[in-house]
Design a protein around this motif. Sequence first.
Motif, short mmCIF file in Angstrom:
data_model
loop_
_atom_site.label_atom_id
_atom_site.label_comp_id
_atom_site.label_asym_id
_atom_site.label_seq_id
_atom_site.Cartn_x
_atom_site.Cartn_y
_atom_site.Cartn_z
N MET A 406 0.84 -1.20 0.00
CA MET A 406 0.00 0.00 0.00
C MET A 406 0.88 1.26 0.00
N ASP A 407 1.95 1.20 0.77
CA ASP A 407 2.82 2.37 0.93
C ASP A 407 3.55 2.73 -0.37
N ARG A 408 3.57 1.80 -1.31
CA ARG A 408 4.23 2.09 -2.59
C ARG A 408 3.50 3.19 -3.34
N GLY A 409 2.18 3.28 -3.14
CA GLY A 409 1.44 4.17 -4.03
C GLY A 409 0.36 5.02 -3.42
N TYR A 410 0.05 4.85 -2.14
CA TYR A 410 -0.97 5.70 -1.52
C TYR A 410 -0.29 6.55 -0.45
N GLU A 411 -0.40 7.86 -0.60
CA GLU A 411 0.28 8.77 0.33
C GLU A 411 -0.53 8.91 1.62
N HIS A 412 0.12 8.66 2.75
CA HIS A 412 -0.48 8.87 4.07
C HIS A 412 -1.92 8.37 4.14
N LEU A 413 -2.14 7.18 3.66
CA LEU A 413 -3.51 6.68 3.54
C LEU A 413 -4.26 6.69 4.87
N GLU A 414 -3.59 6.21 5.93
CA GLU A 414 -4.35 6.07 7.18
C GLU A 414 -4.71 7.44 7.75
N GLU A 415 -3.80 8.43 7.59
CA GLU A 415 -4.15 9.77 8.10
C GLU A 415 -5.31 10.36 7.31
N LYS A 416 -5.24 10.18 6.00
CA LYS A 416 -6.32 10.74 5.17
C LYS A 416 -7.67 10.10 5.54
N LEU A 417 -7.68 8.79 5.68
CA LEU A 417 -8.95 8.11 5.99
C LEU A 417 -9.43 8.45 7.40
N ARG A 418 -8.47 8.55 8.32
CA ARG A 418 -8.85 8.90 9.70
C ARG A 418 -9.49 10.27 9.75
N GLY A 419 -8.98 11.17 8.90
CA GLY A 419 -9.50 12.54 8.85
C GLY A 419 -10.96 12.61 8.45
N VAL A 420 -11.48 11.57 7.81
CA VAL A 420 -12.90 11.57 7.42
C VAL A 420 -13.70 10.51 8.19
N GLY A 421 -13.13 10.07 9.30
CA GLY A 421 -13.93 9.25 10.21
C GLY A 421 -13.66 7.76 10.23
N ALA A 422 -12.68 7.30 9.44
CA ALA A 422 -12.41 5.86 9.47
C ALA A 422 -11.62 5.51 10.72
N GLN A 423 -11.80 4.30 11.21
CA GLN A 423 -10.99 3.82 12.33
C GLN A 423 -9.90 2.93 11.75
N ILE A 424 -8.74 3.52 11.55
CA ILE A 424 -7.63 2.80 10.96
C ILE A 424 -6.34 3.25 11.62
N ARG A 425 -5.49 2.30 11.91
CA ARG A 425 -4.18 2.66 12.45
C ARG A 425 -3.16 1.64 12.00
N ARG A 426 -1.92 2.09 12.04
CA ARG A 426 -0.83 1.15 11.82
C ARG A 426 -0.59 0.42 13.12
N MET A 427 -0.22 -0.83 13.03
CA MET A 427 0.06 -1.60 14.24
C MET A 427 1.09 -0.85 15.06
N GLY A 428 0.80 -0.68 16.36
CA GLY A 428 1.73 0.04 17.22
C GLY A 428 1.17 1.37 17.66
N GLU A 429 0.37 2.00 16.77
CA GLU A 429 -0.27 3.26 17.16
C GLU A 429 -1.49 2.98 18.05
N VAL A 430 -2.02 4.04 18.64
CA VAL A 430 -3.21 3.86 19.47
C VAL A 430 -4.36 4.61 18.79
N PHE A 431 -5.54 4.03 18.79
CA PHE A 431 -6.68 4.74 18.20
C PHE A 431 -6.87 6.09 18.88
N SER A 432 -7.02 7.14 18.05
CA SER A 432 -7.27 8.44 18.66
C SER A 432 -8.73 8.45 19.14
N LYS A 433 -8.96 9.12 20.26
CA LYS A 433 -10.33 9.20 20.78
C LYS A 433 -11.13 10.13 19.88
N ARG A 434 -12.32 9.67 19.46
CA ARG A 434 -13.09 10.51 18.55
C ARG A 434 -14.33 11.03 19.25
#
Length: 434
Positions: A406-434
């Motif tokens: 995924m990282d080969r071709g999608y820029e900052h995918l998890e941040e972009k998706l999180r910004g519109v309400g998706a619950q996604i994180r890379r292993m190791g991070e903690v879900f931000s409280k929404r």
Amino acid sequence: MMDKFVIRGGNPLLGTIKVSGAKNSALPCMAAAILTEDEVILENIPQVRDIETERKLLEAMGARVELGYGRAQHRTVIQCAVLSDPVAKYEIVKTMRASSLVLGPLIARTGMARVAMPGGCNIGGRPIDLHIKGLESMGATIAYDHGYLEARSPNEGKSPLRGAHIVFDKITVTGTEDLLMAAVLAEGETLFENCAREPEVTDLAALLIAMGAKIEGAGTSTIRVQGVSKLHGARHKINPDRIEAGTFLIAGAITGGDLKVDCCNPEHLGSLLGKLEDCGIKLDVGKDHIRVRSEGASGLKCADIATEEYPGFPTDMQAQYMALATQCDGTTTVTENIFENRFMHVQELNRMGANITVNGRTATVRGGTQLQSAAVMCSDLRASAALVLAALVADGESILDRVYHMDRGYEHLEEKLRGVGAQIRRMGEVFSKR
Ligand code: EPZ
């Protein structure tokens, strides 16, 4: 450690999401910098792994590549004043097939290129015979040496390539780009027929023209080039990524969201937009944005697709569309006409509860299934995107392994998706409280 994505499904995507520059435009445009001693300044370069790989490839040849930072983070300055080592090494080519895009510009600029032969890959055999055949008709001699291809322009590399009449046996995107870059510095006229018409070819041609090349017809199947003896530096802004935009449109639709996909070029998305509307998805198309609204699975209808060269339905959207089809009412037929093995995502989607069968080039998706979360494996860039989309609607928490694809071709995918309400994180991070 190999990164994983953890995705909890069920949230509708709401708000605005921005599209980055097109990876598949940026790669040939970076290679085009080889054609001049001067600086080439590229804007809207996405920060993805493949771009980093191409930077390494160019630097190993002696180029200076500055990736911007801060506010200029999407700007890249490339200068190939001297190319001390015109070689694309296997270590780099094996991780990115698009490395073969340096073949044409290297031989055009230096008279000689040594490029590792790419092997097969997950989505098919992907030969480069049409690149080679085209260079040969321009007078290049090709030799093979321990897994490397060595190409020389006429007269032992001392004379420039010669213009030629090249009819592509098959439509090839990077083949068209590679030979276009060879032709701009060739002696005389080159006439190409049966060219790829993808927006990425047009984007590259726009840069080459800004560098002083004489090209007519890019974006159509016939391209005519008058060779020039030298090119100069230029500044160019990369097109928005139509595949990233398409992926976000499906993310909005599949989750029953209301999403504005911003900074895109809707003109490049015609065939996909038509299909999404056939599925019952509401689209408001602006000049540089598209708003997508849907009720989610309850309102989605099936519509068959068959991948084709541009302006047909893109093979790079086939996997993501299949994820959508699992949520549509009825049976969808998906036919893959470009690559022979691009159904790697099917097994993984089935592990998430989808009902898909494959017969040769055709997949049959029996839709209307509630997807379940699962641990799944990414196999290539677009297959990974399909799994992200499926996980966004699955019941529970999915774990996607090998997200380096995924990282080969999608820029900052998890941040972009999180910004519109998706619950996604890379292993190791903690879900931000929404
Ligand atoms: C480009 O690959 C893209 N890559 C791919 O994007 C995309 O899937 C593909 O075009 C099709 O749209 C880049 O632009 C960097 P082709 P490319 O040559 O140029 C056959 C992604 O996910 N062929 O148009 O390598 C080939 O095997 C990627 O971003 C030959 O037979 O694709 C295929 O069946 C993956 N001989 C067909 O043509 C050749 O010499 C089309 O391939 C060249 C190609």
